[in-house]
Write an enzyme that holds these catalytic residues in place. Sequence first.
Site, PDB file in Angstrom:
ATOM      1  CE  LYS A 208      -3.907   2.386   2.699  1.00 59.79           C
ATOM      2  NZ  LYS A 208      -4.383   2.096   3.579  1.00 59.79           N
ATOM      3  CD  GLU A 214       9.622  -5.506   7.198  1.00 61.04           C
ATOM      4  OE1 GLU A 214       8.917  -4.514   6.493  1.00 61.04           O
ATOM      5  OE2 GLU A 214       9.319  -5.497   8.526  1.00 61.04           O
ATOM      6  N   GLY A 268      -4.591  -2.064   4.928  1.00 58.30           N
ATOM      7  CA  GLY A 268      -3.920  -3.239   4.710  1.00 58.30           C
ATOM      8  C   GLY A 268      -4.549  -4.611   4.860  1.00 58.30           C
ATOM      9  CD  GLU A 354      -1.633  -4.399  11.501  1.00 62.72           C
ATOM     10  OE1 GLU A 354      -2.047  -4.265  10.225  1.00 62.72           O
ATOM     11  OE2 GLU A 354      -0.560  -4.650  11.376  1.00 62.72           O
ATOM     12  CG  HIS A 385      -3.131 -36.036  16.457  1.00 67.87           C
ATOM     13  ND1 HIS A 385      -2.698 -37.673  17.478  1.00 67.87           N
ATOM     14  CD2 HIS A 385      -4.021 -36.459  15.897  1.00 67.87           C
ATOM     15  CE1 HIS A 385      -4.015 -38.171  16.735  1.00 67.87           C
ATOM     16  NE2 HIS A 385      -4.374 -37.324  15.650  1.00 67.87           N
TER      17      HIS A 385
HETATM   18  O1  F6P Z   1       3.882  -2.673   9.791  1.00 69.32           O
HETATM   19  C1  F6P Z   1       2.111  -3.182   9.804  1.00 69.32           C
HETATM   20  C2  F6P Z   1       1.388  -2.531   8.497  1.00 69.32           C
HETATM   21  O2  F6P Z   1       1.462  -1.416   8.138  1.00 69.32           O
HETATM   22  C3  F6P Z   1       0.244  -3.212   8.469  1.00 69.32           C
HETATM   23  O3  F6P Z   1      -0.694  -2.716   8.621  1.00 69.32           O
HETATM   24  C4  F6P Z   1       0.016  -3.569   6.443  1.00 69.32           C
HETATM   25  O4  F6P Z   1      -0.642  -4.272   6.235  1.00 69.32           O
HETATM   26  C5  F6P Z   1       1.919  -4.254   6.258  1.00 69.32           C
HETATM   27  O5  F6P Z   1       2.439  -3.597   6.845  1.00 69.32           O
HETATM   28  C6  F6P Z   1       2.149  -3.733   5.002  1.00 69.32           C
HETATM   29  O6  F6P Z   1       2.239  -2.152   4.815  1.00 69.32           O
HETATM   30  P1  F6P Z   1       2.430  -1.680   2.951  1.00 69.32           P
HETATM   31  O7  F6P Z   1       1.309  -2.749   1.816  1.00 69.32           O
HETATM   32  O8  F6P Z   1       2.204  -0.782   3.085  1.00 69.32           O
HETATM   33  O9  F6P Z   1       3.424  -2.317   2.532  1.00 69.32           O
END
Ligand code: F6P
Length: 551
Positions: A208, A214, A268, A354, A385
Amino acid sequence: MKVAIQPGPSTPVWAELAAQAERLSTTPVSELFNRDPARFDAFSREAAGLLLDFSRQRLDAPTLAKLCQLADAVGLRRRIDAMFRGDHINTTEDRGVLHVALRQPAGAAIGGADIEKTVMTERTRMLAFAEGVRSGNLKGSTSEPFKLVVNIGIGGSDLGPAMAVQALRAYTSGAPRCAFVSNVDGVHLAEVLETADPKTTLFIVASKTFTTLETQTNAHTARAWLAKHLGEQAVPKHFGAVSVNGKAMDAFGIHPEYRFQMWDWVGGRYSIWSSIGVSLAVAIGERHFLDFLAGGHEVDEHFRTSAWAQNLPVLMGLIGVWNINFLHLPTLAVLPYDDSLRRFPAYLQQLEMESNGKSVMLDGKPVECETAAVIWGEPGDNAQHSFFQLLHQGTPRAAFDFLLPARSSCGNQPQQNLAIASCLAQAEAFAHGQSAQTVRAQLLAQKMPAAQVEELIPHKIDPGSRPSTIVLFEKLDPATLGRLVAVYEHSVLTQSVVWGINAFDQWGVELGKKLTSELVPAVLDPSGSHTAPGPILKLLATIARWRGVTP
Ligand code: F6P
């Protein structure tokens, strides 16, 4: 930004519910069944292709009536209407909350005519793109069709599509394989690239914000890998993206026809219905993707128009409130009896925790009661199990949701029948347990000496009264998955209104992000001088030593 709210604990019905809980906390669930032989009929509801059996919850008719009164007292109806109108109910970010607009059919005008138009335009573009990839008409830089689609995203930009592609595996035949990469450490991506052919691989950068560490890191690594194999000029034909951030997509080199819009009024964790679901659309195709949206919309209509006592998401939310706030069960185990739903608990963790993991109300004051449950779970048979022993006889206690399809999603009904038997047996065992008398009778019937029987009895007693809901459905198809997800989404909203909190922001995750960006230079360059807390510097020194870097 200050909002007038009427949180549950300040309504008169809250104290009445506490009195109900006092009355029922010593009444075994078996006793509730003994008192009312028609209990299943009184405490199960069927709507929108789902049957909610909450007869094994520790509640009775007066409790249910009071919970429905609570929904009125906190103004749930007003809040639902406000959400569907597009009011800025996400007050701390001053945004509307319109994931319901994403699954609307043409002409519904949810969120207003402009929003409907932009949703439909983007949906059509995204589905055409996904069909191009799926059919092989859209090709990579060497004119070969794509065989692998890699969604690079995290949180709501990963969990929804990853869960749904897994859940709907039975509908993916003929589609390119979809893989999902989220974690920053590189292992996830390395594993996927190990068997990927750059010529037939399409990456979707789903983010978003298009700033998430990451996702950006994995996307740049993937980009470098692709450019190394096929040359820089190949990049635009192998990368698509979904974001609100046009500039960042420009900077990355995403081709205008390969990019799809998000909007700030979609959170998100509520975004699977948008172009964030493009990998799902590639996997299951347009018709099934539209079925998935239609399932969600069917639940929206049910949620918006049904009386509380018939309203599945509201009932689910209120039962959660009952368990968390009145029976003091802080966790909910989610147990699917179809292995395709194995990522559903993880998906729900973000959706619920969240959204409702808050301790301040909409008016900025501290909450007056416990909020979100800790969500966890595993496919039910695996759980039986491993950790069910603790749930049967251990001291920590939990509530459960069993997710149970009647029909096999892989065409193996004989084995699904065994899963059905397992699920129903566990629900019964958790509800009714096993008394000393029953154990005694069983052991004596096996001719065990009486003294030995008495020694064994305490170890074999199962106290029961572990509350559960069975969510039964015919089959895990796209519409049903859409319904399931929408039911949980609206259950989350229901609970947030009872607690007086904002289910649509997530400020708590920001601190960790900020500290990470401050620490990155110190990790990358251990020999430089950095300001960080003493204990962190000590850890970094050991890390540097073990990395073979001299600080
Ligand atoms: O760190 C949490 C968050 O902001 C979530 O709310 C979101 O779904 C995720 O990181 C990924 O964010 P983005 O879609 O902006 O990469």
